[in-house]
Design a protein around this motif. Sequence first.
Motif, PDB file in Angstrom:
ATOM      1  N   TRP A 133       2.814   8.359  -7.817  1.00  0.00           N
ATOM      2  CA  TRP A 133       3.128   6.977  -8.184  1.00  0.00           C
ATOM      3  C   TRP A 133       1.931   6.057  -7.993  1.00  0.00           C
ATOM      4  O   TRP A 133       1.756   5.096  -8.747  1.00  0.00           O
ATOM      5  CB  TRP A 133       4.342   6.494  -7.386  1.00  0.00           C
ATOM      6  CG  TRP A 133       5.593   6.956  -8.047  1.00  0.00           C
ATOM      7  CD1 TRP A 133       6.189   8.183  -7.925  1.00  0.00           C
ATOM      8  CD2 TRP A 133       6.353   6.233  -8.998  1.00  0.00           C
ATOM      9  NE1 TRP A 133       7.276   8.250  -8.745  1.00  0.00           N
ATOM     10  CE2 TRP A 133       7.417   7.085  -9.406  1.00  0.00           C
ATOM     11  CE3 TRP A 133       6.267   4.952  -9.526  1.00  0.00           C
ATOM     12  CZ2 TRP A 133       8.373   6.669 -10.336  1.00  0.00           C
ATOM     13  CZ3 TRP A 133       7.222   4.544 -10.455  1.00  0.00           C
ATOM     14  CH2 TRP A 133       8.249   5.396 -10.853  1.00  0.00           C
ATOM     15  N   ALA A 134       1.102   6.348  -7.012  1.00  0.00           N
ATOM     16  CA  ALA A 134      -0.123   5.560  -6.842  1.00  0.00           C
ATOM     17  C   ALA A 134      -0.984   5.643  -8.092  1.00  0.00           C
ATOM     18  O   ALA A 134      -1.529   4.649  -8.578  1.00  0.00           O
ATOM     19  CB  ALA A 134      -0.900   6.032  -5.618  1.00  0.00           C
ATOM     20  N   PRO A 173      14.019  -2.742 -13.324  1.00  0.00           N
ATOM     21  CA  PRO A 173      13.816  -3.637 -12.178  1.00  0.00           C
ATOM     22  C   PRO A 173      12.975  -3.043 -11.061  1.00  0.00           C
ATOM     23  O   PRO A 173      12.347  -3.757 -10.284  1.00  0.00           O
ATOM     24  CB  PRO A 173      15.248  -3.921 -11.693  1.00  0.00           C
ATOM     25  CG  PRO A 173      16.132  -3.564 -12.839  1.00  0.00           C
ATOM     26  CD  PRO A 173      15.445  -2.449 -13.566  1.00  0.00           C
ATOM     27  N   GLY A 174      12.978  -1.711 -10.932  1.00  0.00           N
ATOM     28  CA  GLY A 174      12.219  -1.068  -9.852  1.00  0.00           C
ATOM     29  C   GLY A 174      12.803  -1.350  -8.484  1.00  0.00           C
ATOM     30  O   GLY A 174      12.064  -1.456  -7.502  1.00  0.00           O
ATOM     31  N   PRO A 212      10.316   1.371  -6.088  1.00  0.00           N
ATOM     32  CA  PRO A 212       9.086   1.355  -6.881  1.00  0.00           C
ATOM     33  C   PRO A 212       8.376   0.007  -6.835  1.00  0.00           C
ATOM     34  O   PRO A 212       7.147  -0.046  -6.871  1.00  0.00           O
ATOM     35  CB  PRO A 212       9.585   1.697  -8.292  1.00  0.00           C
ATOM     36  CG  PRO A 212      10.782   2.561  -8.054  1.00  0.00           C
ATOM     37  CD  PRO A 212      11.451   1.948  -6.848  1.00  0.00           C
ATOM     38  N   SER A 213       9.135  -1.082  -6.749  1.00  0.00           N
ATOM     39  CA  SER A 213       8.519  -2.411  -6.654  1.00  0.00           C
ATOM     40  C   SER A 213       7.705  -2.547  -5.370  1.00  0.00           C
ATOM     41  O   SER A 213       6.624  -3.148  -5.364  1.00  0.00           O
ATOM     42  CB  SER A 213       9.587  -3.509  -6.714  1.00  0.00           C
ATOM     43  OG  SER A 213      10.173  -3.575  -7.998  1.00  0.00           O
ATOM     44  N   GLN A 214       8.212  -1.968  -4.281  1.00  0.00           N
ATOM     45  CA  GLN A 214       7.456  -2.009  -3.031  1.00  0.00           C
ATOM     46  C   GLN A 214       6.193  -1.170  -3.135  1.00  0.00           C
ATOM     47  O   GLN A 214       5.144  -1.547  -2.592  1.00  0.00           O
ATOM     48  CB  GLN A 214       8.346  -1.518  -1.880  1.00  0.00           C
ATOM     49  CG  GLN A 214       9.436  -2.519  -1.487  1.00  0.00           C
ATOM     50  CD  GLN A 214      10.369  -1.959  -0.434  1.00  0.00           C
ATOM     51  OE1 GLN A 214      11.005  -0.923  -0.627  1.00  0.00           O
ATOM     52  NE2 GLN A 214      10.457  -2.639   0.701  1.00  0.00           N
ATOM     53  N   LEU A 215       6.270  -0.044  -3.828  1.00  0.00           N
ATOM     54  CA  LEU A 215       5.065   0.759  -4.030  1.00  0.00           C
ATOM     55  C   LEU A 215       4.046  -0.015  -4.858  1.00  0.00           C
ATOM     56  O   LEU A 215       2.840   0.036  -4.578  1.00  0.00           O
ATOM     57  CB  LEU A 215       5.409   2.075  -4.741  1.00  0.00           C
ATOM     58  CG  LEU A 215       6.272   3.088  -4.002  1.00  0.00           C
ATOM     59  CD1 LEU A 215       6.291   4.405  -4.777  1.00  0.00           C
ATOM     60  CD2 LEU A 215       5.787   3.331  -2.580  1.00  0.00           C
ATOM     61  N   ALA A 216       4.514  -0.724  -5.882  1.00  0.00           N
ATOM     62  CA  ALA A 216       3.606  -1.519  -6.712  1.00  0.00           C
ATOM     63  C   ALA A 216       2.901  -2.579  -5.875  1.00  0.00           C
ATOM     64  O   ALA A 216       1.695  -2.833  -6.048  1.00  0.00           O
ATOM     65  CB  ALA A 216       4.378  -2.171  -7.852  1.00  0.00           C
TER      66      ALA A 216
END
Length: 296
Positions: free
Chosen positions: A149-150, A168-169, A209-213
């Motif tokens: 994902w990175a 929305p992620g 996923p939003s937190q990963l972004a």
Amino acid sequence: MILVVGGSGRLGRLVVEALSAQHEVRVLARHATTAAPPLPGRVQLVDGDVRDAAAMTAAAEGASCIVVASHGVESRERDGLESVDVLGARAVAAAATRNGCGIVLVSAVGAAPDAAQPLARTKWAAEQIVRECGAPWTIVRAAAFAQTWAMILTLSAGRSGRPSLIGPGAALHRFVDVRDVAAVVARAATDDALRGRILEVCGPDPLTPSQLAAMVQEANSWHGAPRHLPLALARVIGSGLSLFRPDLGRRLTLGIAMNESQPPDSTEGELPTWLAMRPITPETMRWPPASTSVDA
């Protein structure tokens, strides 16, 4: 000797690195001899397709264990996902029974016949083939790799500094550091006490996923809100892509499925409590990574 199928991939390289320090390792991959960056010098490289039963049987000669770290997500064949994972599992099972060795199959958390993610469904089918073939087996079910994902989020940002997300992620997943998965797989390949067991490897904390972004942006000192591709539009694009670029359509489908939270831990699986799991941090989400060592 341990045979690693898919040893030139993101996970496979780490497994090979961990095993080759103390064991003879042979790698079977479609482009093993031209892999870049090169694999450790002491590792024997064999070009071959996991679906080729004869090639698998020959490569497994003298092996104590076959590690299956391959998958069909990036195959450009229309039926690549099912073909690589299911036909590959059959060839591996035949090679293991013919050569009298064990199997360690890397699967996915949530693997089930009715799973939402296509990858989880095909991994379930592969699991059943391995479990029923008669060879000693260990299954390692892994959550989504944070490092994958990175890469995806970093590349999607381009020059804007704003990673792109499908939907929305907001769904929760226990993204895992790929180095931890590699450590579990390497131990499973050499520890007969783990035969007949399903190990589930997940990160210590649920993240979206939003937190990963946001971590990717912090790692790169980027600013601005991530961009979001509406789910309905993503489905239309994915359907079109599947016609001429099945690999890209498959990735988009997997991204859409990430909008469903990770299923609960399997009742038949167990967490490897002997491994201290790395937390997912902005440093984890830096791509290319600063370190890829299993023991880092």
